[in-house]
Write a protein that holds these residues in place. Structure first.
Motif, short mmCIF file in Angstrom:
data_model
loop_
_atom_site.label_atom_id
_atom_site.label_comp_id
_atom_site.label_asym_id
_atom_site.label_seq_id
_atom_site.Cartn_x
_atom_site.Cartn_y
_atom_site.Cartn_z
N VAL A 121 -4.38 5.24 -5.13
CA VAL A 121 -5.41 6.61 -4.65
C VAL A 121 -6.88 6.07 -5.27
CG1 VAL A 121 -5.55 8.73 -5.37
CG2 VAL A 121 -3.31 7.64 -5.22
N ASN A 122 -6.89 5.83 -6.48
CA ASN A 122 -8.24 5.56 -6.96
C ASN A 122 -8.59 4.56 -7.95
OD1 ASN A 122 -6.86 6.76 -9.20
ND2 ASN A 122 -8.10 8.83 -9.05
N ASP A 123 -7.82 3.52 -7.76
CA ASP A 123 -8.10 2.30 -8.66
C ASP A 123 -9.49 1.45 -7.93
OD1 ASP A 123 -6.38 2.80 -10.28
OD2 ASP A 123 -4.86 1.54 -9.52
N LEU A 124 -10.06 0.93 -8.78
CA LEU A 124 -11.11 0.09 -8.28
C LEU A 124 -10.85 -1.44 -8.38
CD1 LEU A 124 -14.51 1.87 -8.95
CD2 LEU A 124 -13.16 2.04 -6.93
N TYR A 125 -11.16 -2.30 -7.30
CA TYR A 125 -10.77 -3.50 -7.46
C TYR A 125 -11.92 -4.43 -7.33
CZ TYR A 125 -5.91 -3.33 -8.11
OH TYR A 125 -4.47 -3.29 -8.68
N LEU A 126 -12.12 -5.62 -7.94
CA LEU A 126 -13.07 -6.52 -7.64
C LEU A 126 -12.36 -8.20 -7.63
CD1 LEU A 126 -16.16 -7.31 -7.22
CD2 LEU A 126 -16.30 -7.58 -9.62
N ASN A 127 -12.53 -9.00 -6.56
CA ASN A 127 -11.92 -10.04 -6.49
C ASN A 127 -10.23 -10.00 -6.75
OD1 ASN A 127 -14.57 -11.18 -6.13
ND2 ASN A 127 -14.89 -11.60 -8.46
N GLY A 230 -3.94 4.06 7.52
CA GLY A 230 -5.06 5.02 7.67
C GLY A 230 -5.10 5.85 6.29
N ILE A 231 -6.19 6.69 6.27
CA ILE A 231 -6.28 7.69 5.35
C ILE A 231 -6.62 9.13 5.79
CG2 ILE A 231 -8.07 8.54 3.33
CD1 ILE A 231 -8.03 5.58 2.58
N ASN A 232 -5.95 10.06 5.84
CA ASN A 232 -6.31 11.41 6.64
C ASN A 232 -7.40 12.15 5.90
OD1 ASN A 232 -5.13 12.94 4.53
ND2 ASN A 232 -3.26 13.09 5.57
N ASP A 233 -7.82 13.18 6.39
CA ASP A 233 -8.90 14.11 6.06
C ASP A 233 -8.58 14.64 4.45
OD1 ASP A 233 -10.39 13.43 8.06
OD2 ASP A 233 -10.23 15.38 9.25
N ASP A 234 -7.30 14.86 3.98
CA ASP A 234 -6.80 15.17 2.83
C ASP A 234 -7.01 13.94 1.70
OD1 ASP A 234 -6.96 17.97 3.58
OD2 ASP A 234 -5.00 17.69 4.27
N GLY A 235 -7.26 12.84 2.20
CA GLY A 235 -7.42 11.53 1.19
C GLY A 235 -5.96 11.12 1.12
N GLU A 236 -5.08 11.45 2.08
CA GLU A 236 -3.64 11.09 1.87
C GLU A 236 -3.50 9.83 2.63
OE1 GLU A 236 -1.89 15.71 1.40
OE2 GLU A 236 -1.82 14.48 3.48
N LEU A 237 -2.60 8.85 2.17
CA LEU A 237 -2.24 7.62 2.77
C LEU A 237 -1.29 7.70 3.86
CD1 LEU A 237 -3.37 4.63 2.50
CD2 LEU A 237 -1.36 4.13 1.17
N ARG A 250 1.23 11.20 -0.58
CA ARG A 250 0.43 11.94 -1.23
C ARG A 250 0.34 11.50 -2.68
NH1 ARG A 250 3.46 14.79 2.21
NH2 ARG A 250 2.05 15.64 3.63
N THR A 251 -0.73 12.00 -3.19
CA THR A 251 -0.82 11.40 -4.70
C THR A 251 0.14 12.00 -5.44
OG1 THR A 251 -2.41 11.28 -6.53
CG2 THR A 251 -2.65 13.24 -5.22
N GLY A 252 0.13 11.55 -6.69
CA GLY A 252 1.34 11.93 -7.63
C GLY A 252 2.19 10.79 -8.14
N GLU A 253 3.33 10.99 -8.09
CA GLU A 253 4.06 9.83 -8.47
C GLU A 253 4.71 8.73 -7.73
OE1 GLU A 253 5.23 10.33 -12.01
OE2 GLU A 253 3.67 11.76 -11.59
#
Ligand code: BTN
Length: 259
Positions: A121-127, A230-237, A250-253
């Motif tokens: 959901v919201n981890d940032l990655y580099l290399n 894809g990612i929908n307009d609610d940010g769900e995967l 959905r986010t969560g567990e």
């Protein structure tokens, strides 16, 4: 030990307030804390109901999603939480989780030129390594609701514990933490003020390192393999399982692993 590299990087209430400038929320900077999210909760319980940024040099019990911990050694990362009383119902603010990732990604890019990618959901990655984790918690108090967004950015940490070293990384550059935190606040504030604004979704989708990739996700103890489509307009995967079934995560567990 804070070495020579960090001598320009003083993270204090004064440097943070100065960097925040006119938009300044309240600030609190601690040498050591268990978790800045915990500190935000303590402030909330004590009646704090104005936006506040809580930062620390180090955390002794930094927390991550799904009950994980977040390694937070002294001075080599930015560890902070934004306490934000809501004027809208909590439900509307939940989708702000993705916006937080976009805000941090933009702040890092603005200050360093480094482009990170977002692992849903919201981890940032580099290399291929995680350089930033975000823990957003929504709390309902007696008469109002509040969002606590905790952000941990590894700037120059190298000595990760063995169990983390394959997965965790750093930006590999040291930015003044007060400036970084202030920039994140500036990027995030408009989204917090208008949780219905989904303009962050373009950047969120464009920098996803998950879309189009084979993934595994675990839900309710069951591990399922498929592809992130894809990612929908609610940010769900949006995913498709290897058996051809479509689903929405959905986010969560839920934990997602790119395979
Ligand atoms: C994750 O990786 O799942 C999220 C990690 C979030 C870490 C930050 S560091 C500042 C704030 N305080 C915490 O205890 N956690 C967040």
């Amino acid at each position: 030990m804070i070495d020579e590299l960090y001598k320009d990087d003083r993270l204090t209430a004064e440097t943070l307030t100065a960097a925040l400038g006119e938009t300044a929320p309240m600030t609190m900077v601690l040498k050591t804390v268990d978790s800045t999210n915990n500190e935000a909760k303590r402030l909330l319980a004590a009646g704090r109901n104005v936006p506040t940024v809580i930062a620390a040099e180090r955390q002794t019990a930094g927390r991550g999603r799904l009950g994980r911990s977040f390694y937070s050694p002294e001075a080599t990362g930015a560890y902070f939480s934004i306490l934000y009383p809501l004027t809208t119902p909590v439900a509307g603010a939940v989708s702000v989780t993705g916006a937080c990732a976009v805000a941090v990604m933009r702040a890092i890019r603005h200050l360093t030129g480094i482009q990170t990618s977002v692992k849903w959901v919201n981890d940032l990655y580099l290399n291929g390594k995680k350089v930033c984790g975000i823990l957003a918690e929504a709390l309902t108090m007696k008469d109002h609701a509040c969002l606590i967004v905790g952000i941990g950015i590894n700037l120059s940490t190298v000595d990760f514990p063995t169990e983390l070293s394959a997965k965790a990384g750093s930006l590999g550059t040291h930015i003044r933490r007060a400036e970084l935190i202030a920039r994140v606040w500036r990027e995030l504030k408009p989204f917090l003020e208008a949780p219905d604004d989904r303009s962050w979704l373009n950047d969120y989708r464009a920098s996803s390192c998950v879309i189009g990739k084979p993934i595994e996700w675990t839900r309710g103890g069951e591990t399922i393999a498929g592809v992130a489509v894809g990612i929908n307009d609610d940010g769900e995967l949006e995913v498709e399982t290897d058996r051809g079934a479509r689903d929405v995560l959905r986010t969560g567990e839920i934990s997602v692993k790119v395979i």
